[in-house]
Every structure is written in C-alpha cells, then in structure tokens.
Write a protein that holds these residues in place. Structure first.
Motif, PDB file in Angstrom:
ATOM      1  N   GLY A 138      -0.289 -45.490 -24.619  1.00  0.00           N
ATOM      2  CA  GLY A 138       0.067 -46.857 -24.970  1.00  0.00           C
ATOM      3  C   GLY A 138      -0.935 -47.492 -25.916  1.00  0.00           C
ATOM      4  O   GLY A 138      -0.643 -48.473 -26.575  1.00  0.00           O
ATOM      5  N   GLY A 163       7.921 -48.895 -20.671  1.00  0.00           N
ATOM      6  CA  GLY A 163       8.689 -48.741 -21.908  1.00  0.00           C
ATOM      7  C   GLY A 163       8.871 -50.093 -22.555  1.00  0.00           C
ATOM      8  O   GLY A 163       9.824 -50.343 -23.273  1.00  0.00           O
ATOM      9  N   GLU A 165       6.846 -51.878 -24.745  1.00  0.00           N
ATOM     10  CA  GLU A 165       6.483 -51.961 -26.166  1.00  0.00           C
ATOM     11  C   GLU A 165       6.561 -53.400 -26.659  1.00  0.00           C
ATOM     12  O   GLU A 165       7.371 -53.754 -27.505  1.00  0.00           O
ATOM     13  CB  GLU A 165       7.384 -51.053 -27.014  1.00  0.00           C
ATOM     14  N   ASP A 173       7.834 -46.052 -28.895  1.00  0.00           N
ATOM     15  CA  ASP A 173       8.309 -45.831 -27.530  1.00  0.00           C
ATOM     16  C   ASP A 173       9.815 -46.021 -27.450  1.00  0.00           C
ATOM     17  O   ASP A 173      10.524 -45.318 -26.725  1.00  0.00           O
ATOM     18  CB  ASP A 173       7.624 -46.805 -26.560  1.00  0.00           C
ATOM     19  N   VAL A 184      11.187 -37.956 -20.875  1.00  0.00           N
ATOM     20  CA  VAL A 184      10.471 -39.083 -20.260  1.00  0.00           C
ATOM     21  C   VAL A 184      10.693 -39.081 -18.754  1.00  0.00           C
ATOM     22  O   VAL A 184       9.761 -39.228 -17.959  1.00  0.00           O
ATOM     23  CB  VAL A 184      10.950 -40.420 -20.869  1.00  0.00           C
ATOM     24  N   ASN A 265       2.628 -45.026 -19.511  1.00  0.00           N
ATOM     25  CA  ASN A 265       3.458 -45.275 -20.676  1.00  0.00           C
ATOM     26  C   ASN A 265       4.554 -44.209 -20.775  1.00  0.00           C
ATOM     27  O   ASN A 265       4.361 -43.081 -20.327  1.00  0.00           O
ATOM     28  CB  ASN A 265       2.547 -45.236 -21.913  1.00  0.00           C
ATOM     29  N   VAL A 266       5.671 -44.529 -21.410  1.00  0.00           N
ATOM     30  CA  VAL A 266       6.745 -43.531 -21.575  1.00  0.00           C
ATOM     31  C   VAL A 266       6.255 -42.341 -22.399  1.00  0.00           C
ATOM     32  O   VAL A 266       6.608 -41.189 -22.135  1.00  0.00           O
ATOM     33  CB  VAL A 266       8.016 -44.124 -22.232  1.00  0.00           C
ATOM     34  N   GLY A 267       5.405 -42.614 -23.392  1.00  0.00           N
ATOM     35  CA  GLY A 267       4.857 -41.530 -24.219  1.00  0.00           C
ATOM     36  C   GLY A 267       4.011 -40.590 -23.385  1.00  0.00           C
ATOM     37  O   GLY A 267       4.055 -39.366 -23.554  1.00  0.00           O
ATOM     38  N   SER A 348      -0.478 -45.668 -31.962  1.00  0.00           N
ATOM     39  CA  SER A 348       0.952 -45.888 -31.761  1.00  0.00           C
ATOM     40  C   SER A 348       1.628 -46.402 -33.023  1.00  0.00           C
ATOM     41  O   SER A 348       2.843 -46.331 -33.148  1.00  0.00           O
ATOM     42  CB  SER A 348       1.170 -46.861 -30.613  1.00  0.00           C
TER      43      SER A 348
END
Lengths: 442, 283
Positions: A138, A163, A165, A173, A184, A265-267, A348
C-alpha cells in the motif's frame, strides 16, 4: 451488511482517477535495472552478490538484515554490472545493485509452488512469505511476515483487506481487483489461514462500483464480506479502515492487533498468492503512471529497479516538462528530483504535476481557525502542535500526541495560511524518537 | 493615638522576632559564589556542562569544576576567577567552531527547489533541501539560531560561516547541525579542509565545485603527520598543523585558511573566468 462507522475528520479531494478504465500492461524487459537494497521499513539488507555474478530472475540478491526486514530478489536474469549506490525515492543515497539483463529472463527455481497450501502449516506459509520478500504494497512497505506474527497474547479475529485506494490519482489496486480478483482472494485465504481468523472484510470505496460488484460475487462463495465505503480520504489508513468496517478503535500509540485486527493491502494479498502458488518472489508490482503532462497515462506491471526515466518512456514521455514528479499519490507521495530513481516494492504510482497544479507557498502564522482539528483523522491538533514544534517544545508535542500523526496531509490540505503542518509533525516525530532512544541508552 | 502606639509596639516586637529568626536559621553561603558569578560571562550558554553561570559558579567554589571549563571567558577573566578561588590554572586551549563546508549556492550543484520549513533539521528530513550534496551545509541557519553569541553568519548564498573572533567555542552549534558538519578546532589552526563529503572523488566532484576529491596532494606536499586521509577526505592534524601556504596545492580549493580570513573564493573566481571565456568563445 454492517452499519458503516464514520471515522472522525478526513477530506474529499478531487479524485482525478483518470486511469481507472485502463488495463494493466506488462512492461517490456529493460537492459538494466538498478535495484535498491533498502525497499522496506526495518533493518537494511546484506548484499549477497558481487560484480560479474550471474543471477536468475527471482534469485535472492540481498538477504534480510534482521527479523523486521525483507529480502530483495533479482528482477530478471543477467549479470551484476555493479554494486553501487543510487538515489532512492526518499531522496537519500541508498546502496543498490545494477543488473544488466541477458534477455532470456530465466527463472530461478529455489522457491517451489506450494500446491497443497490448504493443508500446509501456517508457519511454513509464513516462512514462504518472508522468503519471497513480501512487504506491504500500500505504500508503507512494512515486511508482511512481521505483521502476520502477532504475539500469542493478542489473538486476531478480524482480517481487513484494503482495497480502498483513497489516494487521488492512483488506480493500481482498482485494476488489480478487476483483473485478478481470484489471486487477491486466494492470497486473502492464505493470510486468513496463517492468522487463524474466520472473519474477513474487504473494504472498497464506492467510487469503484465495478470492483465492488465483482469482488462481492466472488467473495460470497468464500464466505468473505465486501464493505462498500463512502469515499473519504484517508480511509485506506489502517486505523481509519478498521474503524470504518468494524467500529473498533485502535487506542492511541497502539497497533491494529490491539483490537484483534490485521489489515493487508489487496496488492499484498495478490503477492502472497503468487509466492505460495507459483513460488514467485516479489520483484514486480502494479504502478499507475499518471498526471497532466503524461502523454499516455496508464497502469503498468513494472519490475523493481526500473528507473523512472524508463517508466516514463513506457507512458510515451511527457507533453512538457513537469514541475514536480511524485512517487506515490498526491497526498502522501514523495517528490523526487532525479530521473534515475528506481521503482521499488512500495511505488504505487508515479504522478507528474504541471506548474499550475503545484505552487510554492509562503506560510503564515497559525490563526487558530481549527480547520486542521476538524479534519484530523487521528484527533490531534496539528495547528497547536506546529506552534509548539516551531518553538522546539518537543516535550509538549509528545504530550499532545504528535506521535499519533499518520502524516496523511489532511491538515496541510485545509490550512488557510498554508502552514507546512505535516513537515512540522514529521520533524517532531523524528526528534521524539531520537529523544526516546537517547533516554533508553542512558 | 492608641492605635499608633499599638502599631509601633507590634512592629518592634515582630521586627525583633524576624531578627532572631534571621540569625537562627541563616543559610551559610560562600561569598565567593557571587563574586565568581559576577566574573562569569552571564551568557548561560551551558557549554561548561552546568545549567547556567550561577550553577557553574557554585561548582567552581565547591571545587567540582575548574575555571578553564568555561570556554567563553577570556584568558584574563579565567585568571581573575582563578585568583578569587585561589587555584592554579591548567593548560587552556582556545577553540573555535568551523563549518566544514565551503559549497555555497553558487558552488554546489542544485537538486531541487526546497519550499519547506526554513530549518536545517526539517530540511534534512526531506532529502536535504536544495543542494545536491548530501553531506554539505544546508544553509538554513539552525546553527546560527543556536549560537548564543551571534558568531555564525549565513551568507547571502546560503552557507554558514563562523566568525572566529566572536566564536567562544561553546559548541552549541556542533549539536545543532543535523549533518554534523561543525567541529571545534584550535583557534590558531592555520587551515581547514572545508569539505565533509566521504564519497569518492568522482562522486563528490559531481555535486560540488569545492569538494575534497581525495587527490592526496596536500598529504604528499605536507610534512609527515601534518595531514592525513580519513577515507576519501583529507584531514588536518590539528596537533601538528601544516602552514597556511599548503592551501595553494589544493586543486579544488577546499583546503582553506577559513572562509572569513580569505575573503575571496578562488574556486568561484575560477568558475566565473571559465564562464566568461565560454561566453567570449560563443560570441
């Protein structure tokens, strides 16, 4: 759907998410990569390679220098052309490895896929995450395996997947959730297994209705919950997100684990899935390249160590010279001054601004209007603190909870006299940490 | 009338009680404390390690400290204090601060425009402000504000320079500088290396015209032990310093007597000349 809690403060800056509809493109292989050896919060890495060594893609080139640290892996196969230094995104010179690609991109096979992860021991999964060098994607880049090792006294019963963002301009994201929702969610399952927690909430702001819908259909089958959230900056900050989805308040000076929650974070979740299922260490990430001067803004899958100049070439260059280049989003990103700065695990976004979009401020005295207090999501008083800090009263600043500041920038965004409030608080935090250390050493 | 008599008697009685109390509960102080305190500079700078001049005077009289611990007093004043206390003096080396950077905004290359708080410690948090050198003077005056004697001047081109005549060597600026650039050196030292960039010559040359490039010319030209190399920085051995003429051999002119003693800046003149020649050539 639980009733949404509204965290105190926050702002709603223009979203400017122009790249939301653009698919993620994979960057072509470059000739050279400059990989910094410090890409995370924590102990610096020890370099494992020397000049003229040949490496494979994903090979460990720097080992973690402690528990709170994450290894660095080669972004492609090739020869180490130099062990040198480079300018990092924070502006300081950091040790780095220069890698000349051989064009073959031969993968390294040290990490094997863990197909049977549902039955693997949580400790093995955690070790895999550490071996893959995964950090929070993130922006803060805190080593993930550390976050997944809460002390036994603090059981975790809630996993929040971020998620949100909430930073304007960024869409990395968002695109990841749209294009790879399964990855994810698998990553989320793996993290939930490690923590042994049943309840999972995925927080997404409702300016991404397509992502919410897609994630909702997919998550339902896995008994996860998707929480659509009213758009508000800084909702993506850990403590604010936990409050927004669960109503739990992290105490001052505390961590999310104090209220039994962990935020990822989704990432990060996608990176965990890749590390476990494919045995792929973290050497690339999705980055949004955007801003008015950029000819072709978009979302790119960039390898760690891609120099800024090469990244901008992918976006077909610029219309005109930008006044400012920022790594990250406009609110919390760091301005860089060199085109040689490489992409790191936490980049990011790359944001370019024209001179009419940035301005040189002359700050005035605090007029006590209190707008910063109204918007502070951490409930501190930035205006009062800035006056204390100007007078070097760091003891007062500490008592007034300067350390709670998350540097989100809401206060400086609102300040009618353009006071550099975040800069003041950063100074205070650095000074207070130094004082605490000095006291410990006494 | 009665009231007047009553008050006179009351006043006299109470006065007598107070006089008795003053005798009985008197706090014995050494008269020398006040005497010494008057001789001290009253700057309360704290450079002696005590919380101000009064506290230092008490420590002196009690024999905890010696008069030469006050770096601010002149040798005469120290002598006077010593004679009040009746002690003999040790050897006292007068020190001054020197900012080990000579790269002002004209000589050092620029990275970016810094638009943050005008304070070195704050600027140091965000990649160090304007100048490209990560080791040099930020020129935002944190040391000058810390100086109790106004001995540090920030030149119009953003460089801190110490006025050796005003500097008392208290060391407040040494602690204030976020880049640890300021050093206390003997007052009579003939020259200093005004560069603190520990990187290799090629690297430091890239960021500043007056950087030490570790060419070692000064070390070779000086007598044995007068100059020495500390990584990629040449350093003056202040216990056995070379003569001021050694500055001539330095190709980048970072070896300087001190910026104030030498008013002109050779490196800058050289650069201006080169620019003029270029302009002539272009015309």
């Amino acid at each position: 759907m639980p009733k949404q809690a509204k965290f105190h403060g926050g702002i709603h800056p223009p979203e400017a998410k122009v790249t939301g509809a653009f698919e993620i493109q994979t960057a072509p292989l470059l000739e050279t990569y400059v990989v910094p050896l410090q890409q995370h919060i924590g102990a610096p890495c020890n370099v494992l390679v020397k000049k003229k060594d040949t490496v494979r893609r994903g090979q460990l080139i720097a080992e973690p220098g402690g528990f709170v640290s994450a290894g660095i892996h080669a972004p492609t196969s090739g020869t180490i052309s130099a062990v040198t230094t480079c300018t990092g995104p924070a502006g300081a010179s950091v040790p780095a490895v220069e890698l000349t690609s051989d064009g073959d991109d031969t993968p390294d096979d040290t990490l094997t896929p863990m197909d049977d992860w549902q039955n693997s021991a949580p400790d093995d999964l955690k070790k895999r995450i550490a071996d893959a060098g995964i950090v929070g994607m993130g922006g803060a880049a805190f080593p993930t395996h550390v976050k997944l090792s809460p002390p036994p006294a603090k059981p975790i019963d809630l996993l929040v997947i971020n998620g949100v963002e909430c930073e304007p301009c960024l869409t990395a994201d968002h695109r990841l959730m749209l294009e790879d929702p399964d990855k994810v969610l698998t990553g989320t399952q793996i993290i939930a297994r490690i923590l042994g927690c049943k309840k999972v909430i995925i927080g997404i702001e409702n300016n991404k209705p397509d992502a919410i819908e897609l994630m909702q259909t997919k998550a339902e089958k896995l008994e996860m919950e998707v929480a659509p959230l009213k758009v508000r900056y800084p909702q993506g900050a850990e403590k604010q997100l936990i409050y927004a989805v669960s109503g739990r308040r992290v105490p001052t000076g505390g961590l999310p684990m104090d209220v039994g929650a962990v935020v990822q974070n989704v990432g990060t979740a996608a990176a965990v899935a890749e590390a476990v299922l494919d045995g792929k260490p973290l050497y690339e990430r999705i980055t949004t390249i955007t801003g008015t001067p950029v000819v072709k803004p978009g979302n790119w899958r960039l390898r760690v160590g891609t120099p800024l100049e090469a990244a901008l070439t992918l976006a077909k260059g610029v219309h005109n010279d930008p006044a400012k280049i920022i790594f990250g989003g406009p609110m919390m990103g760091l301005a860089v001054y060199s085109l040689d700065v490489p992409i790191i695990k936490s980049t990011s976004g790359i944001l370019l601004l024209n001179s009419d979009e940035t301005s040189e401020f002359t700050s005035g005295p605090c007029i006590g209007c209190g707008q910063c207090v109204d918007v502070c999501p951490m409930n501190i008083m930035p205006g009062t603190l800035s006056v204390q800090i100007e007078n070097e009263r760091f003891d007062l600043a500490e008592a007034w909870h300067a350390m709670d500041c998350i540097e989100c920038g809401c206060c400086a965004y609102m300040c009618p006299t353009y006071r550099p409030l975040v800069h003041h608080l950063k100074r205070a935090k650095a000074e207070i940490v130094a004082r605490r250390k000095a006291e410990q050493n006494k | 009338m009665n009231a007047v008599i009553f008050l006179v008697i009351l006043g006299g009685a109470l006065g007598f009680v107070i006089a008795l109390a003053a005798k009985a509960f008197a706090v014995k102080t050494d008269p020398r404390v006040e005497e010494v305190e008057e001789l001290l500079p009253q700057a309360n700078c704290g450079a002696c390690g005590y919380a101000g001049c009064a506290e230092f005077a008490r420590a002196l009289v009690e024999g905890e400290a010696t008069p030469e611990n006050c770096p601010v007093s002149s040798p005469d004043e120290v002598q006077q204090i010593a004679s009040v206390l009746g002690v003999s003096l040790g050897e006292r080396l007068e020190k001054v601060a020197v900012v080990r950077c000579g790269g002002d905004n004209r000589l050092a290359n620029w990275n970016a425009n810094y638009n943050g708080i005008l304070d070195c410690r704050s600027a140091n948090l965000v990649a160090g402000g304007t100048k490209a050198c990560q080791y040099g003077c930020l020129g935002l005056g944190t040391c000058a504000r810390a100086c109790p004697f106004d001995a540090i001047e920030i030149t119009p081109h953003g460089l801190a320079v110490v006025h050796p005549d005003v500097c008392t060597g208290c060391g407040k600026c040494v602690a204030a500088c976020p880049r640890n650039l300021i050093e206390l050196v003997p007052k009579d030292a003939p020259l200093h290396n005004l560069c603190n960039n520990p990187e290799k010559g090629a690297q430091s040359r890239k960021v500043c015209d007056v950087s030490c490039i570790a060419c070692q010319k000064c070390v070779k030209s000086a007598e044995e032990g007068q100059m020495y190399m500390d990584g990629f920085i040449a350093r003056v051995n202040y216990e056995n310093p070379p003569s001021a003429d050694l500055a001539e051999v330095c190709p980048t002119k970072c070896l300087q007597p001190s910026l104030l003693v030498k008013q002109s800046m050779p490196a800058l003149e050289h650069r201006e000349e080169a620019q003029q020649e270029e302009e002539v050539a272009n015309a």
